[in-house]
Write a protein that holds these residues in place. Sequence first.
Motif, PDB file in Angstrom:
ATOM      1  N   SER A 137       4.387  15.762   1.059  1.00 39.19           N
ATOM      2  CA  SER A 137       3.271  16.115   0.185  1.00 39.19           C
ATOM      3  C   SER A 137       1.985  16.340   0.969  1.00 39.19           C
ATOM      4  O   SER A 137       1.059  16.960   0.465  1.00 39.19           O
ATOM      5  N   ARG A 138       1.918  15.840   2.194  1.00 46.44           N
ATOM      6  CA  ARG A 138       0.702  16.004   2.988  1.00 46.44           C
ATOM      7  C   ARG A 138       0.670  17.310   3.761  1.00 46.44           C
ATOM      8  O   ARG A 138      -0.362  17.689   4.277  1.00 46.44           O
ATOM      9  N   MET A 194       0.850  -1.174   0.000  1.00 51.97           N
ATOM     10  CA  MET A 194       0.000   0.000   0.000  1.00 51.97           C
ATOM     11  C   MET A 194       0.895   1.237   0.000  1.00 51.97           C
ATOM     12  O   MET A 194       1.635   1.483   0.943  1.00 51.97           O
ATOM     13  N   ALA A 195       0.840   1.980  -1.076  1.00 51.96           N
ATOM     14  CA  ALA A 195       1.671   3.168  -1.204  1.00 51.96           C
ATOM     15  C   ALA A 195       0.865   4.391  -0.778  1.00 51.96           C
ATOM     16  O   ALA A 195      -0.194   4.669  -1.332  1.00 51.96           O
ATOM     17  N   GLY A 196       1.384   5.097   0.196  1.00 54.05           N
ATOM     18  CA  GLY A 196       0.724   6.310   0.654  1.00 54.05           C
ATOM     19  C   GLY A 196       1.483   7.532   0.171  1.00 54.05           C
ATOM     20  O   GLY A 196       2.556   7.440  -0.406  1.00 54.05           O
ATOM     21  N   ALA A 197       0.921   8.657   0.396  1.00 54.21           N
ATOM     22  CA  ALA A 197       1.588   9.902   0.027  1.00 54.21           C
ATOM     23  C   ALA A 197       2.719  10.180   1.006  1.00 54.21           C
ATOM     24  O   ALA A 197       2.643   9.827   2.184  1.00 54.21           O
ATOM     25  N   SER A 198       3.779  10.785   0.499  1.00 51.56           N
ATOM     26  CA  SER A 198       4.907  11.085   1.375  1.00 51.56           C
ATOM     27  C   SER A 198       4.527  12.148   2.396  1.00 51.56           C
ATOM     28  O   SER A 198       3.553  12.888   2.222  1.00 51.56           O
ATOM     29  N   LYS A 199       5.307  12.218   3.447  1.00 52.98           N
ATOM     30  CA  LYS A 199       5.015  13.159   4.524  1.00 52.98           C
ATOM     31  C   LYS A 199       5.064  14.603   4.029  1.00 52.98           C
ATOM     32  O   LYS A 199       4.247  15.431   4.414  1.00 52.98           O
TER      33      LYS A 199
END
Length: 57
Positions: free
Chosen positions: A8-9, A1-6
């Motif tokens: 980019s959030r 599961m690929a999440g958005a990088s820190k």
Amino acid sequence: MAGASKNSRTTVATQKFICPDCGGEIELKTLFENGKLKNQAVCSKCKRTERRPKDFK
């Protein structure tokens, strides 16, 4: 599961501080004195300086 990088959030939020005495905008400045960085809040109208914008109250 690929999440958005820190990075980019994060959201960029600029906050304007208003001087209660004269109604001018408070600017944050960084000064280099005696080999140390110091942050200062300066009112653009009345030239009042404090350590942080919260101290103007």
